[in-house]
Design a protein around this motif. Structure first.
Motif, short mmCIF file in Angstrom:
data_model
loop_
_atom_site.label_atom_id
_atom_site.label_comp_id
_atom_site.label_asym_id
_atom_site.label_seq_id
_atom_site.Cartn_x
_atom_site.Cartn_y
_atom_site.Cartn_z
N ASP A 104 -8.41 4.49 -3.88
CA ASP A 104 -7.38 5.48 -3.56
C ASP A 104 -7.96 6.73 -2.90
O ASP A 104 -7.20 7.57 -2.41
N ASP A 151 -4.89 2.41 -2.51
CA ASP A 151 -3.88 2.89 -1.56
C ASP A 151 -4.38 2.89 -0.13
O ASP A 151 -3.57 2.86 0.81
N THR A 186 -2.05 1.52 2.87
CA THR A 186 -1.55 2.44 3.90
C THR A 186 -1.82 1.92 5.31
O THR A 186 -0.97 2.00 6.19
N ASN A 219 -3.04 0.45 -7.60
CA ASN A 219 -3.73 1.73 -7.44
C ASN A 219 -4.25 2.22 -8.78
O ASN A 219 -4.00 1.61 -9.82
#
Length: 311
Positions: free
Chosen positions: A109, A145, A149, A164
């Protein structure tokens, strides 16, 4: 007078040689000079604050990296042992035996660690672009993440689910078990799969690696599965579940160590770049300040000379 003008022009040429502001500049630039000094001072202060942050992040990453590297030595047998059975049993991996394929992208993350997350995403994109995967039902599990993304922009329909907050403090086998259970209970009956992660090499290098895993049906149809005695369907299923959890745990450990080493190097480079920028800004600030002071002195002297000339 002519003598005063000659001195004024001579001093103006001397200032130009040293990079100072010309005395022939209009009067309104004086305020602009002060604004420039203020801007440089604010920029210098912000860069110094950033350097403090990058140095602190480097120290934290170095402490975590030392512990992670030590733990990785005890974890590597998990990764090495999981692939031995598949190689010895010669599990079939041809496209006619594989209809559904699962890709597990291991990232995190947090950023500020170089291109370590981008390398995983590039590997996933290159994998899905291969011809043999065009006719397969391929799904992606994003750990972290960062991979989610970047991948959801192009492969949103391929993402099965994402995870996550994994290894926020320290990667444990419980984290890997929860991810493995999520994959097995997702309802996606994959035939084969592979985990993409960054394998740690040294403090300044890592390699993007993929490690395959298979379903219990493919393991049961392996060529040399008869060599192993007392292997019923339940035993193979239990082994397949444990193998997946062990591989995920190993991949998380390798990727975490690579991430910490990469962040340590990135923050070290950032601190050095900030130091060079501070030196340049300090030099530019001193030159600009000296030019403003010199211009004010010249204006005072010129005004006094003009008053003397009138008298």
């Amino acid at each position: 007078t002519k003598k005063t003008n000659s001195q004024f022009n001579s001093l103006d040429r001397s200032l130009k040689m040293f990079g100072a502001v010309s005395l022939m500049t209009p009067v309104y630039t004086q305020a602009r000079g002060y604004a420039t000094l203020k801007d440089i001072s604010m920029r210098l202060k912000s860069v110094k604050n950033i350097q403090k942050i990058t140095k602190s992040m480097k120290m934290v990453s170095a402490a975590k990296y030392a512990k992670a590297e030590k733990d990785l030595k005890a974890t590597r047998p998990y990764g090495e042992a999981t692939s031995v059975f598949s190689e010895q049993a010669e599990v079939p991996t041809e496209p006619e035996n594989v209809k559904k394929h699962l890709v597990v992208a291991v990232t995190s993350d947090r950023g500020l660690c170089g291109a370590i997350h981008t390398s995983i995403v590039k590997a996933v994109k290159a994998l899905l672009a291969e011809e043999k995967y065009q006719n397969l039902d391929t799904k992606i599990v994003c750990i972290g993440d960062k991979s989610k993304t970047m991948l959801q922009r192009v492969f949103a329909s391929n993402i099965l689910f994402s995870v996550n907050d994994v290894g926020k403090k320290n990667v444990s086998f419980m984290d890997a078990s929860l991810i493995a259970n999520g994959i097995l209970n997702s309802g996606y009956e994959f035939d084969s799969g592979e985990i993409l992660y960054n394998r740690f090499k040294t403090a300044i290098s890592y390699t993007t690696t993929n490690q395959p895993f298979y379903s219990s049906n493919l393991i049961s149809s392996a060529k040399n599965i008869g060599v192993y005695d007392s292997l019923d369907a339940e035993t193979i299923k239990c082994y397949q579940e444990y193998q997946l959890a062990s591989m995920v745990f190993y991949a998380l450990k390798e990727n975490s160590t690579s991430e910490l080493s990469s962040r340590m190097s990135a923050m070290d480079n950032a601190s050095k770049n900030a130091g060079e920028m501070i030196d340049k800004l300090t030099l530019y600030y001193n030159r600009t300040r000296q030019a403003v002071i010199t211009r004010e002195l010249i204006e005072i002297i010129s005004g006094a000379s003009a008053l003397d000339a009138k008298e």
